[in-house]
Write a protein that holds these residues in place. Structure first.
Motif, PDB file in Angstrom:
ATOM      1  N   ASP A 118       4.922  12.581  -7.549  1.00 26.36           N
ATOM      2  CA  ASP A 118       3.622  12.099  -8.025  1.00 26.36           C
ATOM      3  C   ASP A 118       3.041  11.013  -7.136  1.00 26.36           C
ATOM      4  N   PHE A 119       3.887  10.401  -6.315  1.00 23.41           N
ATOM      5  CA  PHE A 119       3.393   9.279  -5.504  1.00 23.41           C
ATOM      6  C   PHE A 119       4.205   9.153  -4.229  1.00 23.41           C
ATOM      7  N   ILE A 120       3.614   8.493  -3.246  1.00 23.74           N
ATOM      8  CA  ILE A 120       4.271   8.166  -1.982  1.00 23.74           C
ATOM      9  C   ILE A 120       4.319   6.651  -1.875  1.00 23.74           C
ATOM     10  N   ASP A 121       5.487   6.120  -1.547  1.00 23.02           N
ATOM     11  CA  ASP A 121       5.657   4.661  -1.530  1.00 23.02           C
ATOM     12  C   ASP A 121       4.805   3.997  -0.445  1.00 23.02           C
ATOM     13  N   LEU A 122       4.833   4.558   0.750  1.00 19.01           N
ATOM     14  CA  LEU A 122       4.052   3.996   1.860  1.00 19.01           C
ATOM     15  C   LEU A 122       3.345   5.143   2.566  1.00 19.01           C
ATOM     16  N   TYR A 123       2.018   5.098   2.574  1.00 15.39           N
ATOM     17  CA  TYR A 123       1.237   6.155   3.200  1.00 15.39           C
ATOM     18  C   TYR A 123       0.536   5.598   4.426  1.00 15.39           C
ATOM     19  N   LEU A 124       0.762   6.251   5.581  1.00 16.25           N
ATOM     20  CA  LEU A 124       0.226   5.783   6.855  1.00 16.25           C
ATOM     21  C   LEU A 124      -0.781   6.781   7.407  1.00 16.25           C
ATOM     22  N   LEU A 125      -1.867   6.270   7.966  1.00 23.13           N
ATOM     23  CA  LEU A 125      -2.798   7.106   8.709  1.00 23.13           C
ATOM     24  C   LEU A 125      -2.192   7.329  10.081  1.00 23.13           C
ATOM     25  N   HIS A 126      -1.951   8.604  10.433  1.00 21.94           N
ATOM     26  CA  HIS A 126      -1.046   8.926  11.536  1.00 21.94           C
ATOM     27  C   HIS A 126      -1.562   8.513  12.907  1.00 21.94           C
ATOM     28  N   TYR A 127      -2.823   8.735  13.197  1.00 25.56           N
ATOM     29  CA  TYR A 127      -3.407   8.332  14.478  1.00 25.56           C
ATOM     30  C   TYR A 127      -4.811   7.812  14.238  1.00 25.56           C
ATOM     31  N   ASP A 128      -5.263   6.942  15.115  1.00 22.60           N
ATOM     32  CA  ASP A 128      -6.602   6.376  15.005  1.00 22.60           C
ATOM     33  C   ASP A 128      -7.576   7.185  15.846  1.00 22.60           C
ATOM     34  N   HIS A 129      -8.843   6.989  15.571  1.00 21.67           N
ATOM     35  CA  HIS A 129      -9.911   7.521  16.412  1.00 21.67           C
ATOM     36  C   HIS A 129     -11.026   6.478  16.416  1.00 21.67           C
ATOM     37  N   PRO A 130     -11.423   6.018  17.594  1.00 27.58           N
ATOM     38  CA  PRO A 130     -12.386   4.907  17.654  1.00 27.58           C
ATOM     39  C   PRO A 130     -13.707   5.203  16.976  1.00 27.58           C
ATOM     40  N   GLY A 131     -14.052   6.494  16.841  1.00 29.08           N
ATOM     41  CA  GLY A 131     -15.312   6.830  16.197  1.00 29.08           C
ATOM     42  C   GLY A 131     -15.247   6.881  14.686  1.00 29.08           C
ATOM     43  N   GLY A 148      -2.481   5.808  -8.638  1.00 29.96           N
ATOM     44  CA  GLY A 148      -1.019   5.823  -8.679  1.00 29.96           C
ATOM     45  C   GLY A 148      -0.383   6.816  -7.730  1.00 29.96           C
ATOM     46  N   LYS A 149      -1.161   7.376  -6.803  1.00 31.64           N
ATOM     47  CA  LYS A 149      -0.628   8.360  -5.864  1.00 31.64           C
ATOM     48  C   LYS A 149      -0.025   7.714  -4.615  1.00 31.64           C
ATOM     49  N   ILE A 150      -0.401   6.480  -4.348  1.00 30.75           N
ATOM     50  CA  ILE A 150       0.116   5.708  -3.212  1.00 30.75           C
ATOM     51  C   ILE A 150       0.473   4.317  -3.727  1.00 30.75           C
ATOM     52  N   THR A 151       1.578   3.769  -3.214  1.00 35.06           N
ATOM     53  CA  THR A 151       1.952   2.402  -3.597  1.00 35.06           C
ATOM     54  C   THR A 151       1.441   1.388  -2.586  1.00 35.06           C
ATOM     55  N   ALA A 152       1.664   1.651  -1.295  1.00 35.54           N
ATOM     56  CA  ALA A 152       1.213   0.749  -0.228  1.00 35.54           C
ATOM     57  C   ALA A 152       0.669   1.592   0.918  1.00 35.54           C
ATOM     58  N   ILE A 153      -0.164   0.984   1.754  1.00 35.29           N
ATOM     59  CA  ILE A 153      -0.813   1.723   2.835  1.00 35.29           C
ATOM     60  C   ILE A 153      -0.604   1.030   4.176  1.00 35.29           C
ATOM     61  N   GLY A 154      -0.741   1.817   5.234  1.00 33.73           N
ATOM     62  CA  GLY A 154      -0.596   1.267   6.575  1.00 33.73           C
ATOM     63  C   GLY A 154      -1.140   2.242   7.603  1.00 33.73           C
ATOM     64  N   ALA A 155      -0.818   1.985   8.857  1.00 26.43           N
ATOM     65  CA  ALA A 155      -1.324   2.800   9.958  1.00 26.43           C
ATOM     66  C   ALA A 155      -0.202   3.109  10.924  1.00 26.43           C
ATOM     67  N   SER A 156      -0.313   4.252  11.561  1.00 22.70           N
ATOM     68  CA  SER A 156       0.635   4.640  12.593  1.00 22.70           C
ATOM     69  C   SER A 156      -0.144   4.909  13.873  1.00 22.70           C
ATOM     70  N   ASN A 157       0.258   4.227  14.951  1.00 20.12           N
ATOM     71  CA  ASN A 157      -0.418   4.360  16.242  1.00 20.12           C
ATOM     72  C   ASN A 157      -1.881   3.911  16.179  1.00 20.12           C
ATOM     73  N   TRP A 158      -2.079   2.769  15.545  1.00 18.38           N
ATOM     74  CA  TRP A 158      -3.361   2.065  15.567  1.00 18.38           C
ATOM     75  C   TRP A 158      -3.161   0.765  16.342  1.00 18.38           C
ATOM     76  N   SER A 159      -4.152   0.358  17.105  1.00 17.80           N
ATOM     77  CA  SER A 159      -4.081  -0.929  17.790  1.00 17.80           C
ATOM     78  C   SER A 159      -4.144  -2.052  16.765  1.00 17.80           C
ATOM     79  N   HIS A 160      -3.622  -3.204  17.139  1.00 15.43           N
ATOM     80  CA  HIS A 160      -3.646  -4.333  16.191  1.00 15.43           C
ATOM     81  C   HIS A 160      -5.078  -4.785  15.932  1.00 15.43           C
ATOM     82  N   GLU A 161      -5.973  -4.575  16.903  1.00 12.20           N
ATOM     83  CA  GLU A 161      -7.371  -4.962  16.679  1.00 12.20           C
ATOM     84  C   GLU A 161      -8.009  -4.110  15.577  1.00 12.20           C
ATOM     85  N   ARG A 162      -7.721  -2.816  15.600  1.00  9.11           N
ATOM     86  CA  ARG A 162      -8.296  -1.945  14.568  1.00  9.11           C
ATOM     87  C   ARG A 162      -7.678  -2.228  13.197  1.00  9.11           C
ATOM     88  N   ILE A 163      -6.390  -2.536  13.182  1.00 14.10           N
ATOM     89  CA  ILE A 163      -5.754  -2.898  11.919  1.00 14.10           C
ATOM     90  C   ILE A 163      -6.349  -4.201  11.387  1.00 14.10           C
TER      91      ILE A 163
END
Length: 328
Positions: A118-131, A148-163
């Motif tokens: 029913d849920f994912i503990d940590l969901y990451l956006l896999h790659y960024d796109h500047p547009g 309640g489908k996601i507990t925490a969120i994050g990013a994968s392969n995003w620059s720290h500036e975009r985060i």
């Protein structure tokens, strides 16, 4: 096993995370191989018994979400494991970006179905796109958190500036921000990305990124923390074309400075009767960043060897020597 804390997740998160990118129980998703599946389940059982409660998967990783989900349901341990999954990877053939609010929802629901949870503990956006516009992404992710489908969120392969931009917007809109990021990080610094759009935190060019992470305290899930096999028995820098691993390592990590790091790592490993991989992992795990090492293994013996790196306590002088060859 050692455990850390990721903001937004109530459960402890093992510092060694089982990477499922090579976890396949079948060649065709429509034709599960029960015998192969039981072999995989045995590997997951022993890994879990060792204390690893965190598993990294992705919509992209072929059969891994389904396999992991079946194991979790059969063992009835969903409340005891941390599931990390990723979505919105670019289209493989055309490389077309897939980073919109509708892509988030589509991939999340597909992952939930494959995992059978029913849920994912940590969901990451896999790659960024500047547009890609950040605001609709954060709004959609937060909607799924509220559901309640996601507990925490994050990013994968995003620059720290975009985060940083995403989190600033989230705070201004009273939304939950990214609390974790997945990027390549190892003792060896790559000479070029392993994949288009991939992000690393290693090397002199990423000093500002590491400073930002230290200041803001985001958890870092380090992928390819062993340099894609660079710190293994299979890589021989004197024979770069010896095998597939050697060719790949040479192409992405074969710089002279990295070879010197490998030599120092082997010296330390011999003197302390540990493996090269354990020394390289210990370097990552003892870094001031809040690092969790994602390791992909197909045997329990290899996973146990990697997990033993947590017992290897490297002091500041050793860390500095491994990285630079100089004493502090």
């Amino acid at each position: 096993m050692e455990y850390g804390k990721v903001a937004g997740i109530d459960k402890p998160v093992s510092r060694i995370v089982f990477g499922t990118d090579r976890l396949r129980s079948t060649l065709l998703q429509s034709l599960p191989n029960r015998g192969r599946e039981q072999q995989v389940f045995s590997l997951l059982d022993r890994t879990f018994e060792l204390g690893c409660n965190s598993f990294d998967t992705a919509r992209l990783y072929w059969d891994s979400e389904r396999t992991l989900g079946v194991w979790i349901r059969e063992r009835r341990n969903r409340d005891d494991v941390v599931v990390i999954s990723k979505g919105c990877h670019p289209t493989l053939l055309s490389k077309r970006p897939r980073l919109s609010a509708s892509d988030v929802t589509r991939d999340l629901h597909a992952s939930l179905k494959a995992l059978g949870t029913d849920f994912i503990d940590l969901y990451l956006l896999h790659y960024d796109h500047p547009g890609a516009q950040i605001e609709p992404l954060m709004e959609r992710l937060n909607r799924h958190i509220d559901e309640g489908k996601i507990t925490a969120i994050g990013a994968s392969n995003w620059s720290h500036e975009r985060i940083a931009d995403a989190n600033a917007l989230a705070i201004s809109q009273r939304l939950k921000p990214f609390t974790a990021s997945s990027a390549q990080f190892s003792l060896a610094d790559w000479t070029r990305p392993l994949w288009p759009g991939a992000v690393t935190l290693g090397g002199d060019g990423q000093h500002a990124a590491r400073e930002w992470y230290s200041m803001h305290g985001l958890s870092v899930f380090a992928w390819s923390s062993l340099g894609r096999g660079f710190f293994s028995d299979h890589f021989d820098p004197k024979h770069p074309a010896a095998n597939r691993v050697s060719r790949r390592c040479t192409a992405h990590f074969g710089a002279d400075e990295n070879i010197k790091k490998l030599e120092r790592t082997r010296i330390f490993a011999r003197e302390h009767r540990v493996t090269v991989a354990q020394v390289a992992l210990a370097y990552v795990l003892r870094h001031p960043l809040e690092v969790f090492a994602v390791v992909g293994c197909t045997t329990f013996e290899k996973f146990a060897e990697n997990a033993a790196a947590l017992s290897l306590k490297l002091d500041e002088e050793t860390l500095h020597w491994l990285a630079t060859g100089m004493s502090e």
